[in-house]
Scaffold this motif. Structure first.
Motif, short mmCIF file in Angstrom:
data_model
loop_
_atom_site.label_atom_id
_atom_site.label_comp_id
_atom_site.label_asym_id
_atom_site.label_seq_id
_atom_site.Cartn_x
_atom_site.Cartn_y
_atom_site.Cartn_z
N VAL A 140 0.91 -0.62 0.20
CA VAL A 140 -0.11 -0.05 -0.26
C VAL A 140 1.05 1.35 0.27
CG1 VAL A 140 -1.64 1.16 0.84
CG2 VAL A 140 -1.95 -0.80 1.05
N LYS A 141 0.86 2.54 -1.12
CA LYS A 141 1.67 3.68 -1.36
C LYS A 141 0.69 4.78 -1.32
CE LYS A 141 3.99 0.60 -4.43
NZ LYS A 141 4.73 1.11 -6.12
N PHE A 142 1.60 5.48 -0.38
CA PHE A 142 0.51 6.69 -0.35
C PHE A 142 0.82 7.72 -1.48
CE2 PHE A 142 0.35 3.92 3.66
CZ PHE A 142 -0.78 4.53 4.08
N GLY A 150 6.11 5.13 5.37
CA GLY A 150 4.66 4.87 6.33
C GLY A 150 3.95 3.37 4.90
N TYR A 151 4.92 3.35 3.76
CA TYR A 151 4.25 1.73 3.07
C TYR A 151 3.59 0.98 3.07
CZ TYR A 151 5.69 4.51 -1.38
OH TYR A 151 5.77 5.12 -2.41
N PHE A 152 3.02 -0.28 3.65
CA PHE A 152 2.89 -1.05 4.11
C PHE A 152 2.34 -2.39 3.35
CE2 PHE A 152 -0.80 0.99 5.12
CZ PHE A 152 -2.31 -0.73 4.92
N ILE A 175 -3.83 0.39 -3.71
CA ILE A 175 -3.06 -1.28 -3.01
C ILE A 175 -2.43 -1.53 -4.80
CG2 ILE A 175 -4.29 -2.86 -1.87
CD1 ILE A 175 -6.36 -1.13 -1.02
N GLN A 176 -1.34 -1.97 -4.16
CA GLN A 176 -0.63 -2.35 -5.38
C GLN A 176 -0.15 -3.86 -4.87
OE1 GLN A 176 3.25 -1.28 -7.35
NE2 GLN A 176 1.68 0.07 -8.04
N GLU A 177 -0.55 -4.94 -5.83
CA GLU A 177 -0.01 -6.38 -5.60
C GLU A 177 1.95 -6.20 -5.74
OE1 GLU A 177 0.47 -10.07 -9.17
OE2 GLU A 177 -0.01 -8.11 -9.72
N TYR A 178 2.28 -7.48 -4.29
CA TYR A 178 3.39 -7.02 -4.37
C TYR A 178 3.90 -7.79 -4.73
CZ TYR A 178 8.01 -7.10 -1.55
OH TYR A 178 9.17 -6.73 -0.71
N ILE A 179 5.67 -7.59 -5.42
CA ILE A 179 5.97 -8.09 -6.91
C ILE A 179 6.62 -8.82 -5.66
CG2 ILE A 179 6.22 -9.66 -8.90
CD1 ILE A 179 4.28 -8.26 -8.80
N VAL A 180 7.20 -10.69 -5.74
CA VAL A 180 8.15 -10.88 -5.02
C VAL A 180 9.29 -11.06 -6.30
CG1 VAL A 180 9.09 -12.48 -3.21
CG2 VAL A 180 7.15 -12.23 -3.06
N TYR A 206 19.14 1.85 -2.24
CA TYR A 206 18.87 1.34 -1.02
C TYR A 206 19.06 2.03 0.05
CZ TYR A 206 22.72 -0.25 2.15
OH TYR A 206 23.29 -0.68 3.44
N GLU A 207 17.42 1.54 0.49
CA GLU A 207 16.40 1.84 1.03
C GLU A 207 16.26 1.59 2.21
OE1 GLU A 207 12.79 1.98 -2.90
OE2 GLU A 207 13.40 -0.20 -1.79
N SER A 208 15.82 2.73 2.94
CA SER A 208 15.34 2.91 4.72
C SER A 208 14.61 2.49 5.16
CB SER A 208 16.39 3.89 5.00
OG SER A 208 16.92 3.45 6.76
N PHE A 287 6.61 -1.11 -12.21
CA PHE A 287 5.69 -0.32 -11.65
C PHE A 287 6.00 1.02 -11.45
CE2 PHE A 287 8.14 1.02 -8.02
CZ PHE A 287 9.79 -0.16 -8.13
N GLU A 288 6.85 1.51 -12.16
CA GLU A 288 7.00 3.49 -11.98
C GLU A 288 7.67 3.19 -13.85
OE1 GLU A 288 6.58 4.75 -8.25
OE2 GLU A 288 7.22 6.77 -9.81
N ILE A 289 6.97 4.78 -13.70
CA ILE A 289 8.04 4.96 -14.97
C ILE A 289 8.77 6.92 -14.81
CG2 ILE A 289 6.23 6.38 -16.24
CD1 ILE A 289 8.55 6.05 -19.07
#
Ligand code: AMP
Length: 339
Positions: A140-142, A150-152, A175-180, A206-208, A287-289
Motif C-alpha cells: 500500500v503506497k501513499f 509508511g508504505y505497508f 493498493i498494488q500487488e506485491y511482486i516478490v 538502497y532503501e532504509s 511499477f513506475e516510470i
C-alpha cells in the motif's frame, strides 16, 4: 564551437546536478547551479559550477526566469524540479527547457502513468481498487512527498483494514500487488536526433530500512518493539543485468517511446527510467516510470559498462544530455530537444 559558448546549462543544485553540471562542462558549456541558500557547498567543493545562483526557496525559480533567459541558459530538469516546482508551473516556463514538458503530467499521476505503460504493452502489478478484492500480498503506497515512508504490506482485506488505521490522515493511496523479486531500475536515453534508444545503465536503490531488515533475524524482529518496513531512498547501487534480458529491456523502452507519441505531441525524449521488479520466473513487472534523469544514474559519472561499450569515453547521463544539446545546436535543431 563559438556558438556553444553562448549557451549555458543550468539546473537546480540537488538530485543529479553534479553529473549534469560536470557533463555540461565536459561538452564545452558554462554551467549554472541554482541552489537553495545553504546548499551550495557540494557544487563549490567539486568545482562543477561556473556560476552559482542562490535562491531562498524553490518557487523563487519562477521569478528567476528572465535572468536565466538573459544568460542564455537551458534548464535541465530532474526530480527536485518536479517535486518543488510542480508540473503545472513547469509547463508555463518561458526559459528554454531540455525535454518535453508536456510529458510531465503523464508521470505525475499514477493512474495516467499506468494507462501509458499498459498501452505500451508492459506487464504491471495488479491494482486493487477495493480492499475487498485483495487476494494476494499487496503493497500500500501513499501519494505525495512522504517518499516511501509508511508504505505497508498486507495479505488480505482484514490485514489491510487493521494496518490502514494508523494512516487516517492519508487520503490518497494505491493498493498494488506485491511482486516478490528483485528491484531493477533501467536507465534509458532516447535521442530524437539519431532516433536511437540507448541503455545508459541499471541500479538498485538502497532503501532504509527495508534493505537492512535482512540483517536482523526474524526472531529478533519479532522481539523488537516495532519494526515496520519503510522504503526511504538513501542511495543507489550500480547493477549489471543478465545479458539475456537485454533484448526484452530494449524492446520495453522502444514501446514506451512509441506509445508516448500517441499520448502527447513529440512524446518522450532524453533520459527516462523504468522501475521494475524482476521475478524468479524471469518476468519483468514495471511499477513506475520517471520521464527524466533519475538519481540511479549518479554512480556512473565516469560512465557505466553500457555507455563504455557505446562511447569508448566516460559518458554520464548528464554528459549525454549536454552532448545532445550540443549536437542539436550544431545541426540547428535545438527545437527538437527543447520542449
Ligand atoms: P515507489 O515509491 O513506487 O518508488 O516504491 C518504493 C519501493 O517499494 C521500490 O523501490 C521497491 O523496492 C518497492 N516496491 C514498489 N512497488 C512494488 C511492488 N509492486 N512489488 C514489490 N515491491 C515494490
Amino acid at each position: 564551437m563559438a556558438r556553444l559558448k553562448n549557451y549555458k546549462i543550468a539546473t537546480i543544485g540537488s538530485h543529479s546536478a553534479l553529473q549534469i553540471l560536470k557533463g555540461a562542462q565536459q561538452e564545452g558549456f558554462k554551467s549554472i547551479a541554482i541552489c537553495i541558500k545553504g546548499r551550495e557547498k557540494p557544487y563549490k567543493l567539486f568545482n562543477v559550477a561556473d556560476e552559482i545562483i542562490v535562491i531562498e526557496k524553490y518557487p523563487d525559480l519562477i521569478n528567476l526566469q528572465d535572468t536565466l533567459i538573459k544568460k542564455n541558459a537551458i534548464l535541465v530538469p530532474h526530480a527536485s524540479l518536479m517535486e518543488y516546482i510542480g508540473f503545472e508551473n513547469i509547463e508555463k516556463f518561458k526559459v528554454p527547457y531540455y525535454g518535453n514538458k508536456k510529458i510531465l503530467r503523464f508521470e505525475s499521476d499514477r493512474n495516467i502513468e499506468r494507462e501509458w505503460l499498459k498501452a505500451a504493452g508492459l506487464k504491471l502489478p495488479k491494482i486493487f481498487k477495493n480492499p475487498k478484492d485483495i487476494d494476494r500480498s499487496v503493497i500500500v503506497k501513499f501519494h505525495g512527498a512522504k517518499g516511501g515512508k509508511g508504505y505497508f504490506l498486507a495479505k488480505n482485506e482484514k490485514d489491510f483494514k487493521q494496518k490502514i488505521k494508523a494512516h487516517k490522515e492519508e487520503e490518497k493511496y494505491v493498493i498494488q500487488e506485491y511482486i516478490v523479486g528483485v528491484p531493477m531500475f533501467i536507465h534509458y536515453f532516447y535521442s530524437p536526433l539519431t532516433d536511437e534508444l540507448e541503455i545508459m545503465g541499471f541500479d538498485k536503490r538502497y532503501e532504509s530500512n527495508v534493505d537492512s531488515l535482512g540483517r536482523i533475524s526474524a526472531r529478533d524482529q519479532m522481539a523488537l518493539a516495532k519494526v515496520e518496513p519503510s522504503y526511504v531512498i538513501v542511495g543507489n547501487i550500480p547493477v549489471v543485468v543478465r545479458e539475456s534480458f537485454l533484448p526484452r529491456i530494449i524492446d520495453m523502452g522502444e514501446k514506451v517511446i512509441k506509445q508516448s507519441r500517441k499520448i502527447t505531441p513529440g512524446g518522450l525524449w532524453g533520459p527516462f527510467c523504468l522501475e521494475t521488479i524482476m521475478t524468479p520466473d524471469e518476468e519483468i513487472f514495471t511499477f513506475e516510470i520517471s520521464a527524466r534523469i533519475v538519481a540511479g544514474t549518479n554512480p556512473y559519472i565516469e560512465g557505466s559498462p553500457y555507455t563504455w561499450l557505446k562511447y569508448n569515453e566516460p559518458m554520464s547521463t548528464g554528459r549525454r544530455i549536454a552532448r545532445e544539446i550540443k549536437m542539436a545546436i550544431k545541426q540547428n535543431k535545438l527545437n527538437k530537444v527543447l520542449g
